[in-house]
Design a protein around this motif. Structure first.
Motif, PDB file in Angstrom:
ATOM      1  N   VAL A 192       0.832  -1.205   0.000  1.00 34.33           N
ATOM      2  CA  VAL A 192       0.000   0.000   0.000  1.00 34.33           C
ATOM      3  C   VAL A 192       0.870   1.260   0.000  1.00 34.33           C
ATOM      4  O   VAL A 192       0.548   2.265  -0.649  1.00 34.33           O
ATOM      5  CB  VAL A 192      -0.952  -0.007   1.209  1.00 34.33           C
ATOM      6  CG1 VAL A 192      -1.663   1.337   1.355  1.00 34.33           C
ATOM      7  CG2 VAL A 192      -1.963  -1.132   1.076  1.00 34.33           C
ATOM      8  N   ASP A 193       1.989   1.201   0.706  1.00 30.38           N
ATOM      9  CA  ASP A 193       2.901   2.344   0.756  1.00 30.38           C
ATOM     10  C   ASP A 193       3.764   2.463  -0.494  1.00 30.38           C
ATOM     11  O   ASP A 193       4.602   3.374  -0.569  1.00 30.38           O
ATOM     12  CB  ASP A 193       3.812   2.237   1.986  1.00 30.38           C
ATOM     13  CG  ASP A 193       3.034   2.413   3.280  1.00 30.38           C
ATOM     14  OD1 ASP A 193       1.942   3.010   3.226  1.00 30.38           O
ATOM     15  OD2 ASP A 193       3.513   1.944   4.334  1.00 30.38           O
ATOM     16  N   GLY A 194       3.590   1.547  -1.437  1.00 30.40           N
ATOM     17  CA  GLY A 194       4.323   1.634  -2.701  1.00 30.40           C
ATOM     18  C   GLY A 194       5.650   0.911  -2.729  1.00 30.40           C
ATOM     19  O   GLY A 194       6.497   1.200  -3.585  1.00 30.40           O
ATOM     20  N   ALA A 195       5.864  -0.030  -1.813  1.00 29.65           N
ATOM     21  CA  ALA A 195       7.132  -0.776  -1.797  1.00 29.65           C
ATOM     22  C   ALA A 195       7.214  -1.708  -2.993  1.00 29.65           C
ATOM     23  O   ALA A 195       6.234  -2.352  -3.373  1.00 29.65           O
ATOM     24  CB  ALA A 195       7.256  -1.569  -0.503  1.00 29.65           C
ATOM     25  N   SER A 196       8.382  -1.780  -3.591  1.00 32.93           N
ATOM     26  CA  SER A 196       8.605  -2.678  -4.716  1.00 32.93           C
ATOM     27  C   SER A 196       8.908  -4.083  -4.217  1.00 32.93           C
ATOM     28  O   SER A 196       9.079  -4.319  -3.008  1.00 32.93           O
ATOM     29  CB  SER A 196       9.759  -2.169  -5.578  1.00 32.93           C
ATOM     30  OG  SER A 196      10.969  -2.167  -4.835  1.00 32.93           O
ATOM     31  N   THR A 197       8.978  -5.028  -5.151  1.00 32.85           N
ATOM     32  CA  THR A 197       9.296  -6.409  -4.779  1.00 32.85           C
ATOM     33  C   THR A 197      10.674  -6.499  -4.144  1.00 32.85           C
ATOM     34  O   THR A 197      10.870  -7.220  -3.154  1.00 32.85           O
ATOM     35  CB  THR A 197       9.230  -7.312  -6.020  1.00 32.85           C
ATOM     36  OG1 THR A 197       7.916  -7.241  -6.584  1.00 32.85           O
ATOM     37  CG2 THR A 197       9.538  -8.751  -5.654  1.00 32.85           C
ATOM     38  N   ARG A 198      11.635  -5.779  -4.701  1.00 30.78           N
ATOM     39  CA  ARG A 198      12.980  -5.793  -4.132  1.00 30.78           C
ATOM     40  C   ARG A 198      12.982  -5.233  -2.720  1.00 30.78           C
ATOM     41  O   ARG A 198      13.668  -5.744  -1.830  1.00 30.78           O
ATOM     42  CB  ARG A 198      13.931  -4.984  -5.022  1.00 30.78           C
ATOM     43  CG  ARG A 198      15.373  -4.934  -4.513  1.00 30.78           C
ATOM     44  CD  ARG A 198      16.251  -4.131  -5.454  1.00 30.78           C
ATOM     45  NE  ARG A 198      15.766  -2.766  -5.558  1.00 30.78           N
ATOM     46  CZ  ARG A 198      16.052  -1.796  -4.678  1.00 30.78           C
ATOM     47  NH1 ARG A 198      16.802  -2.068  -3.610  1.00 30.78           N
ATOM     48  NH2 ARG A 198      15.608  -0.577  -4.846  1.00 30.78           N
TER      49      ARG A 198
END
Length: 292
Positions: A192-198
């Protein structure tokens, strides 16, 4: 120790005779375990500092009359144990990194990302655990000397040992099981906070997975350090062979006392690693549920 006391009731344990008997059995068991664990190491060190004459005339002596401490330096230089140990460190370091990288990323993909065919891939990985190691050796060797699509020969290079080290289904299973127990709410909040897979892997999963990473590291280091068959097949150049292969060849030509000293030098690094890191290793085994 705990199992023994469960056979004795609380009231019986209050009796002096029963309490003394239980403690005697516990002390005897502890001493027996110490002898079983430390005895072979002590006997190896004793043989390493014993002159050849005493090894043959007094093999059961607890300690030599004239310890030959120079056997360690002689083994390190004359038998080139130093070079073989350096080769072993290179083999173990590369194998550890590859196995840890593959286990962490594969476990993360199967547990957190959950791809469409994840269950099929996971089943295929588990199926490899039922195939004996020696059965794969011929096909693995053919792959190493002619890598598919690339058509390069990795024989007599450490890549021939490093890359196959990553194909360990058991450590992938450990990583996946540990990642399955992590709170899914953390991943949802991070997305939700926009974190990527990495970022999910590096900022959330890996910092919380130190116990299982310690166990995987221990298994990788121990297996790579003692592995004999595959390094013998993959690396034929004596200048590049690890200590496990070199000791088998030195056994036919080296003096017995120097050979035992070389064995002590070969055993010392993993023992020191375990002594220094035992707190983290035991904690990791408790988190993963692996039993001794």
């Amino acid at each position: 120790m705990t199992t023994l006391t469960t056979f004795v009731s609380t009231s019986d344990r209050q009796r002096p005779g029963v309490r003394a008997a239980v403690r005697s059995i516990q002390v005897f068991t502890l001493i027996l375990l110490l002898l079983i664990g430390i005895g072979p190491l002590y006997w190896m060190v004793k043989g390493a500092v014993s002159p050849p004459t005493e090894l043959t005339t007094q093999p059961l002596a607890l300690w030599p009359d004239r310890p030959a401490l120079g056997n360690f330096s002689a083994a390190y230089t004359d038998l080139s144990v130093g070079r073989y140990l350096m080769n072993t460190f290179l083999v173990v370091g590369g194998s550890w990194f590859v196995q840890l990288f593959v286990s962490a990323t594969a476990g993360f993909a199967l547990s957190v990302l959950r791809p469409k065919f994840g269950k099929v891939v996971y089943g295929a990985i588990l199926a490899t655990m039922f195939v004996p190691y020696t059965v794969n050796m011929v096909s693995l060797f053919m792959t190493v000397i002619d890598v598919p699509f690339l058509h390069i020969n990795l024989g007599d290079t450490y890549w021939a040992i490093w890359l196959p080290a990553g194909t360990n289904a058991f450590t992938v299973l450990l990583a996946k099981q540990f990642f399955d127990a992590l709170p899914k709410e953390l991943f949802d909040a991070a997305r939700v906070d926009g974190a990527s897979t990495r970022q999910l892997l590096t900022k959330i999963v890996l910092p919380m997975s130190k116990p299982v990473l310690a166990v995987i590291s221990l298994l990788a280091v121990m297996h790579s350090w003692k592995d004999f068959i595959w390094p013998l097949v993959a690396i034929t150049d004596p200048e590049k062979q690890p200590i496990s292969v070199a000791l088998a060849q030195l056994a036919t030509q080296a003096p017995q006392d120097q050979l035992i000293a070389a064995m002590v030098l070969a055993v010392a690094p993993p023992v020191l690693v375990f002594v220094v890191c035992q707190k983290y290793i035991v904690a990791g085994l408790g988190f993963t549920g692996v039993k001794g």
